[in-house]
Design an enzyme around this catalytic site. Structure first.
Site, short mmCIF file in Angstrom:
data_model
loop_
_atom_site.label_atom_id
_atom_site.label_comp_id
_atom_site.label_asym_id
_atom_site.label_seq_id
_atom_site.Cartn_x
_atom_site.Cartn_y
_atom_site.Cartn_z
N SER A 98 13.19 28.37 1.55
CA SER A 98 13.93 28.13 2.31
C SER A 98 14.96 28.20 1.90
O SER A 98 15.73 28.88 0.73
CB SER A 98 14.20 26.10 2.05
OG SER A 98 15.61 25.87 2.38
N GLU A 114 18.18 26.83 1.28
CA GLU A 114 18.45 25.74 -0.22
C GLU A 114 18.41 26.87 -1.44
O GLU A 114 19.15 25.99 -2.22
CB GLU A 114 17.65 24.46 0.30
CG GLU A 114 18.46 23.14 1.29
CD GLU A 114 18.98 22.92 0.94
OE1 GLU A 114 19.61 22.16 -0.12
OE2 GLU A 114 20.25 23.21 1.80
N HIS A 122 16.82 25.16 11.10
CA HIS A 122 16.36 26.08 11.94
C HIS A 122 16.16 24.48 13.25
O HIS A 122 15.92 23.76 12.09
CB HIS A 122 14.96 26.88 12.59
CG HIS A 122 14.33 26.87 11.31
ND1 HIS A 122 14.36 27.06 10.24
CD2 HIS A 122 12.89 26.43 11.30
CE1 HIS A 122 13.54 26.75 9.85
NE2 HIS A 122 12.77 25.78 10.64
N TYR A 149 14.33 19.67 -4.35
CA TYR A 149 13.97 19.90 -3.52
C TYR A 149 14.11 21.83 -3.39
O TYR A 149 13.09 22.01 -3.08
CB TYR A 149 14.38 19.70 -2.08
CG TYR A 149 14.27 20.12 -0.67
CD1 TYR A 149 13.07 20.27 -0.03
CD2 TYR A 149 14.84 21.75 -0.22
CE1 TYR A 149 12.35 20.79 1.41
CE2 TYR A 149 14.64 21.69 0.67
CZ TYR A 149 13.18 21.86 1.26
OH TYR A 149 12.50 22.97 2.52
P1 NDP Z 1 9.52 18.93 8.83
O1 NDP Z 1 9.90 17.66 7.83
O2 NDP Z 1 9.46 17.97 10.59
O3 NDP Z 1 7.99 18.52 8.60
C1 NDP Z 1 7.16 18.37 7.55
C2 NDP Z 1 5.37 18.40 7.50
O4 NDP Z 1 4.72 17.88 6.57
C3 NDP Z 1 5.46 16.95 8.61
O5 NDP Z 1 4.12 17.30 9.25
C4 NDP Z 1 4.92 15.65 7.33
O6 NDP Z 1 4.01 15.08 7.23
C5 NDP Z 1 3.99 16.77 7.03
N1 NDP Z 1 4.41 16.52 5.16
C6 NDP Z 1 4.74 15.97 4.02
N2 NDP Z 1 4.40 15.18 3.07
C7 NDP Z 1 3.53 15.43 3.41
C8 NDP Z 1 1.48 15.76 2.06
N3 NDP Z 1 2.89 15.07 1.34
N4 NDP Z 1 0.74 15.95 2.10
C9 NDP Z 1 0.67 17.02 3.39
N5 NDP Z 1 1.88 16.43 4.80
C10 NDP Z 1 2.80 16.22 4.50
O7 NDP Z 1 9.51 19.85 8.06
P2 NDP Z 1 9.97 21.71 9.73
O8 NDP Z 1 8.83 21.52 10.00
O9 NDP Z 1 11.63 21.36 9.70
O10 NDP Z 1 10.03 23.02 8.03
C11 NDP Z 1 8.59 23.10 7.99
C12 NDP Z 1 8.38 24.09 6.43
O11 NDP Z 1 9.42 24.51 6.42
C13 NDP Z 1 9.16 22.88 5.39
O12 NDP Z 1 8.55 22.91 3.85
C14 NDP Z 1 10.00 22.92 5.36
O13 NDP Z 1 10.98 22.62 4.11
C15 NDP Z 1 10.45 24.61 5.58
N6 NDP Z 1 11.68 24.54 5.94
C16 NDP Z 1 13.00 23.98 6.80
C17 NDP Z 1 13.57 24.54 7.78
C18 NDP Z 1 14.78 23.58 8.74
O14 NDP Z 1 15.81 24.43 8.73
N7 NDP Z 1 13.38 23.16 9.76
C19 NDP Z 1 14.31 25.59 6.65
C20 NDP Z 1 13.86 26.28 5.48
C21 NDP Z 1 12.90 25.80 5.31
P3 NDP Z 1 4.83 13.23 8.42
O15 NDP Z 1 4.93 13.91 9.43
O16 NDP Z 1 3.73 12.92 8.00
O17 NDP Z 1 5.82 13.63 6.91
P1 GDR Z 2 20.03 20.53 5.10
O1 GDR Z 2 19.86 19.76 6.63
O2 GDR Z 2 19.92 19.14 4.36
O3 GDR Z 2 20.61 21.64 4.95
O4 GDR Z 2 18.34 20.97 5.08
P2 GDR Z 2 20.63 18.37 7.02
O5 GDR Z 2 20.52 18.78 8.91
O6 GDR Z 2 20.59 17.39 6.56
O7 GDR Z 2 22.34 18.52 6.52
C1 GDR Z 2 22.71 19.23 6.94
C2 GDR Z 2 24.33 18.58 6.16
O8 GDR Z 2 24.68 18.11 6.71
C3 GDR Z 2 25.56 17.14 6.10
N1 GDR Z 2 25.44 16.23 6.86
C4 GDR Z 2 24.55 15.41 7.36
N2 GDR Z 2 23.20 15.13 6.90
C5 GDR Z 2 22.22 14.41 6.98
N3 GDR Z 2 21.16 15.00 6.60
N4 GDR Z 2 22.97 13.18 7.08
C6 GDR Z 2 24.18 12.88 7.52
O9 GDR Z 2 24.74 11.88 8.09
C7 GDR Z 2 25.26 13.63 7.42
N5 GDR Z 2 26.18 14.11 7.36
C8 GDR Z 2 27.04 15.23 6.46
C9 GDR Z 2 24.53 17.70 4.88
O10 GDR Z 2 25.47 17.31 3.96
C10 GDR Z 2 24.47 19.19 5.06
O11 GDR Z 2 25.54 19.76 4.30
C11 GDR Z 2 17.48 21.34 6.03
C12 GDR Z 2 16.06 20.52 5.73
O12 GDR Z 2 15.29 21.35 7.29
C13 GDR Z 2 15.01 21.56 4.86
O13 GDR Z 2 14.34 21.20 4.55
C14 GDR Z 2 15.55 22.75 4.99
O14 GDR Z 2 15.10 23.95 3.58
C15 GDR Z 2 16.97 22.65 5.24
O15 GDR Z 2 17.79 22.83 5.71
C16 GDR Z 2 17.45 24.84 5.25
#
Ligand code: NDP
Ligand code: GDR
Length: 332
Positions: free
Chosen positions: A127, A129, A184, A154
């Site tokens: 990520s 992050e 994304h 995280y």
């Molecule tokens: P989501 O939160 O939408 O999906 C995460 C998935 O992991 C869900 O199916 C969740 O299940 C499952 N999960 C959580 N805890 C466990 C566990 N203990 N055992 C098995 N499964 C578990 O995330 P995204 O699809 O957005 O992201 C996919 C991956 O990419 C994640 O690892 C995230 O950290 C990483 N990532 C995401 C980014 C983004 O912007 N979306 C950017 C960079 C990295 P449940 O539905 O039951 O919670």
């Molecule tokens: P992020 O996504 O932390 O970048 O992680 P999120 O959308 O949670 O936050 C983005 C930014 O928005 C600010 N923010 C808030 N965020 C949330 N969730 N709720 C609020 O009310 C709010 N107000 C302001 C946050 O402070 C932050 O700066 C996502 C996840 O998908 C991770 O799993 C992944 O690795 C990274 O993106 C890349």
């Protein structure tokens, strides 16, 4: 027929990746954890596909991981499962770290155990992050060589999993790649991430179902792309002869404020200031202030290009949330 295992299959990315791989003719073994309520909304449309198999799994259960690997001897493993909410990771640091660190190691060990029997390729969901509060040295943004300076439980856990994946690649010759994906989103984005929280609120405010929206830090900047574009990059990484790490990003960054403006203007609500309040409880103990990704390597080596920008993404998310409200209104 190739077999792919996807952990976190019912998450945002798992659902798009499943669709992509099924279209390419794979058998997809989707792994989901047990939940007390049904959590398959994003993959229900795939259940009738004979090449889609759903199995229970948990990141914390090493024996289950090994059993599934032995049973299916996959060609590709995509490790997408995680407690993926950064703010929540401050509240659940042990749980978040255990799942990401131990869960990734369990999978790497299981892949290693079948290594002689099967050329099994591994994808780790790293990520942006991980760059934390550091500042990119180039105007183009963070790339694969930028220093990692994680500032949340995280992100620290993701750095561990990232390095462990690289370690297994070097030590055991496993075809293991890390995608350093920047934020994304999509209409399937979890409802507590900021983009979806905003598009849902705008749709609900427009239709009289909600009056206000409370947010935290509006000044943070993110490089937002579309999840459907990004899962294509994951797949391309595993098709290369050599495993490697790649940044996947659009190369554009926008503040939360800009995203708000785009959505509320598109919704026809005018200035968001009339509706949005700031809640100090939504600020994080540590913030990642600025993320911009330089995906030159992914573009040149993988031939990957994003199709969406922040504007088209925000608009499609709003349209989807509004359509959902409209269909609910018709139903009742
Ligand atoms: P989501 O939160 O939408 O999906 C995460 C998935 O992991 C869900 O199916 C969740 O299940 C499952 N999960 C959580 N805890 C466990 C566990 N203990 N055992 C098995 N499964 C578990 O995330 P995204 O699809 O957005 O992201 C996919 C991956 O990419 C994640 O690892 C995230 O950290 C990483 N990532 C995401 C980014 C983004 O912007 N979306 C950017 C960079 C990295 P449940 O539905 O039951 O919670
Ligand atoms: P992020 O996504 O932390 O970048 O992680 P999120 O959308 O949670 O936050 C983005 C930014 O928005 C600010 N923010 C808030 N965020 C949330 N969730 N709720 C609020 O009310 C709010 N107000 C302001 C946050 O402070 C932050 O700066 C996502 C996840 O998908 C991770 O799993 C992944 O690795 C990274 O993106 C890349």
């Amino acid at each position: 027929m190739k077999t792919a295992i996807i952990t976190g299959v019912n998450g945002q990315d798992g659902s798009y990746l499943s669709e992509l791989l099924l279209k390419k003719g794979y058998r997809v073994v989707g792994l989901k954890r047990r939940t007390s309520t049904i959590s398959t909304g994003r993959i229900d449309h795939l259940m009738g596909n004979e090449n889609f198999v759903l199995k229970y799994h948990d990141l914390h259960d090493a024996s289950c991981t090994q059993r599934i690997m032995d049973e299916f001897l996959p060609d590709e493993v995509y490790n997408l499962a995680a407690q993926s909410h950064v703010a929540v990771s401050f509240e659940l640091p042990d749980y978040t770290s255990d799942g990401i660190c131990r869960g990734t190691l369990n999978l790497l060990n299981a892949v290693r155990s079948i290594h002689g029997r099967k050329d099994c390729r591994f994808y780790q969901a790293s990520s942006s992050e991980m760059f934390g509060d550091s500042v990119p040295k180039s105007q183009a943004g963070f790339n694969e060589d930028s220093p990692l300076q994680p500032v949340s439980p995280y992100a620290v856990a993701k750095v561990y999993a990232h390095h462990m994946t690289q370690c297994y690649r070097k030590a055991y010759g496993i075809h293991a790649s890390c995608g350093i994906l920047f934020n994304h989103e999509s209409p399937r984005r979890g409802e507590t991430f900021v983009t979806r929280k905003i598009t849902m609120a705008a749709a609900r405010i427009k239709h009289g179902l909600q009056k206000n929206l409370f947010l935290g830090n509006l000044d943070a900047k993110r490089d937002w792309g579309h999840a459907a574009d990004y899962v294509e990059a994951m797949w391309r990484m595993l098709q290369r002869d050599t495993p490697d790490d790649y940044v996947v990003a659009t190369g554009r960054t926008h503040s939360i404020r800009e995203f708000l403006t785009e959505v509320f203007d598109y919704a026809g609500l005018g200035g968001w200031e009339k509706y949005v309040g700031i809640d100090s409880r939504l600020f994080r103990a540590n913030e990642v202030p600025y993320l911009l990704g330089d995906s030159t390597k992914a573009r040149e080596v993988l031939g990957w290009e994003p199709k969406h920008d922040m504007r088209s993404l925000a608009q499609s998310m709003f349209r989807s949330d509004e359509a959902m409200i409209r269909s609910a209104q018709v139903a009742y």
